[in-house]
Design an enzyme around this catalytic site. Structure first.
Site, PDB file in Angstrom:
ATOM      1  CB  SER A  95     -12.758 -13.613  -2.086  1.00  0.00           C
ATOM      2  OG  SER A  95     -13.088 -12.332  -2.611  1.00  0.00           O
ATOM      3  CE  LYS A 170     -12.237 -11.404  -5.346  1.00  0.00           C
ATOM      4  NZ  LYS A 170     -12.051 -10.331  -5.802  1.00  0.00           N
ATOM      5  CE  LYS A 238      -8.885 -14.852   0.721  1.00  0.00           C
ATOM      6  NZ  LYS A 238     -10.001 -14.344   0.068  1.00  0.00           N
TER       7      LYS A 238
END
Ligand code: NAD
Length: 292
Positions: A95, A170, A238
């Site tokens: 990701s 995502k 993140k």
């Protein structure tokens, strides 16, 4: 078909095993963690450094933490890309920022190497069961060709658009998961403060409109005080940093993301970066002085 697989962490390890169980047995692996490499070698894979993987493999999978790691492994000195042959492909399942996916694809395309960005949702249990959901970006014909390989690791494989579209999808997924966890923690703490058993609240509402996969996975963890990851706070930070970066560059408003990001950052600052993201509940426990 020779397949390279780099990144054997919580997700990559079971995914590589499922790839082999699915009939793709000629797999070459690498990771900084040599115990993880050994575990895969014991299952029938072979081990090689990145340059060898580039030279040998028709398809290279990466399952790494974030954009800098994928760029380093692929485009750094002695990176995989320098050794890949024309006609081969990178399928990056990490990701990462969709802007980075496009940058990596542009470098690879100059060498006639194709790329799909194919991040997943589902976490460790679905990685183990091979029931992950893949969200994929890249050319339609490339997607059609490599979809059967992804199906050895996932139950759902959907093309969302051109390169970068998988990681954009995502990011959307990660906004919804983080905000759901925060809402769940807030709601269960409200019940606790109002002297209603949070466990019974969960039982009563899980089958109704508020029920969700997130609720079923995370409410039991919050109620048990179980912080074992699952999906780490630092990885969610993140992802939400990538959401904020992407949102700022495309002009999308994301105030809910910004707020839950600050709570995750608070957890990180208190040493909770390696805990499961359901540890958001500790923020509410800290504010109220009560344990759920
Ligand atoms: P992890 O930290 O468990 O694993 C990452 C692996 O990459 C580690 O084994 C590490 O040693 C290896 N690595 C890091 N830098 C490397 C390098 N330069 N060369 C070789 N190996 C290197 O992370 P994870 O939970 O497996 O997540 C991987 C990706 O999948 C992340 O992008 C994450 O956001 C995403 N993801 C995770 C989950 C989850 O529930 N854990 C769910 C969906 C998506």
């Amino acid at each position: 078909m020779k397949i390279g697989f780099i990144g054997l962490g919580i997700m990559g390890k079971p995914m590589a095993k499922n790839l082999m169980k699915g009939g793709y047995t000629d797999v070459v692996v690498n990771d900084l963690n040599k115990d993880a490499v050994k575990e895969l070698v014991d299952c029938g894979a072979s081990a090689a450094e990145n340059d060898e993987i580039g030279k040998l493999c028709d398809v290279v999978f990466t399952m790494l933490p974030n954009s800098p790691q994928v760029k380093e492994v692929m485009l750094g000195e002695q990176g995989v890309a320098a050794f890949m042959r024309p006609g081969t492909i990178l399928i990056d399942m990490s990701s990462i920022n969709p802007i980075a996916s496009k940058e990596i694809a542009a470098v690879l395309n100059e060498k006639d190497v194709d790329m799909l960005d194919a991040p997943v949702s589902g976490g460790e249990p679905k990685a183990i069961d091979a029931t992950l959901s893949f969200m994929v970006g890249g050319k339609q014909e490339t997607f059609d060709r490599y979809k059967p390989i992804l199906e050895t690791m996932g139950a759902s494989v959907v093309r969302c658009g051109e390169i970068g579209a998988g990681n954009t999808t995502k990011l959307a997924n990660q906004i919804i998961v983080a905000c759901n966890i925060q809402a769940l923690a807030e709601a269960l703490m409200l019940a606790k403060k109002a002297e209603v058993d949070p466990e019974l609240v969960f039982e009563a509402i899980r089958g109704g409109l508020a029920g969700s996969t997130v609720m079923n996975a995370k409410a039991p963890m919050m109620l048990a005080g179980n912080d074992k990851p699952g999906f780490k706070v630092d990885l969610h930070i993140k992802d939400l940093n990538n959401v904020l970066d992407c949102a700022h560059s495309v002009g999308a408003p994301v105030p809910m993301t910004a707020q839950v990001q600050e709570i995750l950052q608070w957890l990180h600052n208190r040493g909770g970066g390696q805990k499961d993201h359901s540890a958001i509940v500790h923020y509410y426990e800290y504010l109220t002085g009560e344990t759920l």
